[in-house]
Design a protein around this motif. Sequence first.
Motif, PDB file in Angstrom:
ATOM      1  N   UNK A  40       0.818  -1.308  -0.127  1.00 55.72           N
ATOM      2  CA  UNK A  40       0.170   0.018   0.095  1.00 55.72           C
ATOM      3  C   UNK A  40       0.991   1.204  -0.105  1.00 55.72           C
ATOM      4  N   UNK A  41       1.692   1.298   0.974  1.00 59.58           N
ATOM      5  CA  UNK A  41       2.708   2.551   0.977  1.00 59.58           C
ATOM      6  C   UNK A  41       3.472   2.748  -0.331  1.00 59.58           C
ATOM      7  N   UNK A  42       4.078   1.558  -0.906  1.00 57.57           N
ATOM      8  CA  UNK A  42       4.581   1.614  -2.357  1.00 57.57           C
ATOM      9  C   UNK A  42       3.922   2.257  -3.223  1.00 57.57           C
ATOM     10  N   UNK A  43       2.611   2.025  -3.300  1.00 58.17           N
ATOM     11  CA  UNK A  43       1.854   2.752  -4.285  1.00 58.17           C
ATOM     12  C   UNK A  43       1.577   4.486  -3.999  1.00 58.17           C
ATOM     13  N   UNK A  44       1.451   4.367  -2.594  1.00 61.78           N
ATOM     14  CA  UNK A  44       1.282   5.891  -2.340  1.00 61.78           C
ATOM     15  C   UNK A  44       2.518   6.731  -2.652  1.00 61.78           C
ATOM     16  N   UNK A  45       3.546   6.187  -2.242  1.00 61.58           N
ATOM     17  CA  UNK A  45       4.833   6.862  -2.440  1.00 61.58           C
ATOM     18  C   UNK A  45       5.765   6.643  -3.418  1.00 61.58           C
ATOM     19  N   UNK A  46       5.661   5.505  -4.245  1.00 61.55           N
ATOM     20  CA  UNK A  46       6.377   5.163  -5.283  1.00 61.55           C
ATOM     21  C   UNK A  46       5.725   4.548  -6.458  1.00 61.55           C
ATOM     22  N   UNK A  47       5.698   2.982  -6.584  1.00 61.52           N
ATOM     23  CA  UNK A  47       4.670   2.534  -7.388  1.00 61.52           C
ATOM     24  C   UNK A  47       4.660   1.032  -7.376  1.00 61.52           C
ATOM     25  N   UNK A  48       3.361   0.629  -7.766  1.00 59.39           N
ATOM     26  CA  UNK A  48       2.949  -0.681  -7.431  1.00 59.39           C
ATOM     27  C   UNK A  48       2.462  -1.318  -8.907  1.00 59.39           C
ATOM     28  N   UNK A  49       2.783  -2.578  -8.940  1.00 62.62           N
ATOM     29  CA  UNK A  49       2.385  -3.340 -10.338  1.00 62.62           C
ATOM     30  C   UNK A  49       1.207  -4.153  -9.953  1.00 62.62           C
ATOM     31  N   UNK A  50       0.148  -4.339 -10.730  1.00 60.32           N
ATOM     32  CA  UNK A  50      -0.953  -5.138 -10.337  1.00 60.32           C
ATOM     33  C   UNK A  50      -1.347  -5.990 -11.534  1.00 60.32           C
ATOM     34  N   UNK A 153       3.047   7.617  -7.813  1.00 58.78           N
ATOM     35  CA  UNK A 153       3.607   8.672  -8.420  1.00 58.78           C
ATOM     36  C   UNK A 153       4.920   8.494  -9.495  1.00 58.78           C
ATOM     37  N   UNK A 154       5.576   7.115  -9.245  1.00 55.84           N
ATOM     38  CA  UNK A 154       6.853   7.053 -10.034  1.00 55.84           C
ATOM     39  C   UNK A 154       6.156   6.265 -11.481  1.00 55.84           C
ATOM     40  N   UNK A 155       5.057   6.140 -11.363  1.00 52.49           N
ATOM     41  CA  UNK A 155       4.442   5.364 -12.697  1.00 52.49           C
ATOM     42  C   UNK A 155       4.748   5.980 -14.053  1.00 52.49           C
ATOM     43  N   UNK A 156       4.484   7.446 -13.913  1.00 50.19           N
ATOM     44  CA  UNK A 156       4.638   7.984 -15.410  1.00 50.19           C
ATOM     45  C   UNK A 156       6.214   7.608 -15.647  1.00 50.19           C
ATOM     46  N   UNK A 221      13.141   2.752  -8.685  1.00 53.15           N
ATOM     47  CA  UNK A 221      12.174   3.646  -8.195  1.00 53.15           C
ATOM     48  C   UNK A 221      11.479   2.978  -7.251  1.00 53.15           C
ATOM     49  N   UNK A 222      11.664   1.848  -6.708  1.00 48.95           N
ATOM     50  CA  UNK A 222      10.894   1.063  -5.731  1.00 48.95           C
ATOM     51  C   UNK A 222       9.649   0.480  -6.183  1.00 48.95           C
ATOM     52  N   UNK A 223       9.528   0.158  -7.226  1.00 47.70           N
ATOM     53  CA  UNK A 223       8.411  -0.526  -7.647  1.00 47.70           C
ATOM     54  C   UNK A 223       8.091  -1.922  -7.046  1.00 47.70           C
ATOM     55  N   UNK A 224       7.101  -2.435  -6.513  1.00 47.64           N
ATOM     56  CA  UNK A 224       6.876  -3.655  -6.080  1.00 47.64           C
ATOM     57  C   UNK A 224       5.643  -4.109  -6.668  1.00 47.64           C
ATOM     58  N   UNK A 225       5.503  -5.626  -6.770  1.00 48.75           N
ATOM     59  CA  UNK A 225       4.506  -6.204  -6.960  1.00 48.75           C
ATOM     60  C   UNK A 225       3.463  -6.143  -5.940  1.00 48.75           C
ATOM     61  N   UNK A 226       2.028  -5.829  -6.197  1.00 49.57           N
ATOM     62  CA  UNK A 226       1.059  -5.895  -5.281  1.00 49.57           C
ATOM     63  C   UNK A 226      -0.108  -6.605  -5.540  1.00 49.57           C
ATOM     64  N   UNK A 227      -0.872  -6.975  -4.450  1.00 49.29           N
ATOM     65  CA  UNK A 227      -2.096  -7.848  -4.495  1.00 49.29           C
ATOM     66  C   UNK A 227      -3.097  -6.978  -4.261  1.00 49.29           C
ATOM     67  N   UNK A 228      -4.490  -7.825  -4.164  1.00 48.48           N
ATOM     68  CA  UNK A 228      -5.489  -7.368  -4.134  1.00 48.48           C
ATOM     69  C   UNK A 228      -6.097  -6.671  -2.752  1.00 48.48           C
TER      70      UNK A 228
END
Length: 371
Positions: A40-50, A153-156, A221-228
């Motif tokens: 959750x924090x990764x998506x808010x501050x860096x990026x997550x992959x779903x 925020x890092x996704x673009x 950039x700190x992207x991590x895989x993210x679940x549901x």
Amino acid sequence: MTDAPRHTALDALHRSLGATMTDFAGWDMPLRYGSERDEHVAVRTRAGLFDLSHMGEITLTGPQAGQALDHALVGNLSALAVGRARYTMICNAEGGILDDLIVYRLGEQEYMVVANASNAQVVLDALTERAAGFDTEVRDDRENYALIAVQGPASPAILKSVTDADLDGLKYYAGLPGTVAGVPALIARTGYTGEDGFELFVAPGDAEKLWQALTEAGADAGLVPCGLSCRDTLRLEAGMPLYGHELTTATTPFDAGLGRVVKFDKAGDFVGREALAAAAERAETAPPRKLVGLIATGRRVPRAGYPVTFGGEVVGEVTSGAPSPTLGKPVAIAYVDAAHAAPGTEGVSVDIRGSHEPYEVVALPFYKRDR
């Protein structure tokens, strides 16, 4: 017929990453890979992959595809510009919500409707029935797409490094065809997290290549895989409704505070118009309940179905609840009697297994990113 869960094209990859898998709407999906809070924090501050390949894609083509959707759905889809997307709903004749949808206009005579996994067949059947008599073809495209989302925020910057598509010119709720890491994709600036991000529709056979490319591009950039699981807490903080919780056949768009998606001024009739007009009037003059946010003053977490009380009387019901990693306290979305729904209302509690825990009524969303 079998009750065995379906698997996305990325199933083996999820398992290789140590994902905890769960059944979701008949699909075996990753719930989390490690800590759902960290995801959750990764998506808010860096990026997550779903992996969102369980979603249901339905394509309408033909000269009257737009008019068919205008009749079938509550929105004005024939007015949608090519390359844009719109959030909308499909309702029954009584105004109850069958599903909430995103519709993409891919061409002058081509639209793609994306339904929730649990309702995809219901939506397909309803669209097929309602499009009869229009010069359009309704096609089940669920087997033809995998869907990967990169959010945060890092996704673009991450996506820019693997595509030459014009992401700077791609507006929110728009999509364009392009190539990502050598893979043909529909690149959509949409998402369900409250952050900037993209959803990439690709052929299932290309999904693993794309996932790996994005993983490598996002490593620094700190992207991590993210679940549901974190997807649910992200959308909850962003005040986004979930079908089966905030939205059901027993609720109308006006009950959910989403009456803006109903377009009464479009040409022609549409399914549920009369009932929805009555619901709009009720919502304006005497709403029985309103959808609100609740923030805990304590630590106990509310869950869907828990009663909301005031002075010992039940005045509502929680539809979604979870700890909020961003706020650092439990939050909930609930339908509450209109008399107790104003932000700042005091004395409201949630009955958590017999203990009446105090909550503050707030306006949704709980979290809104800086744009």
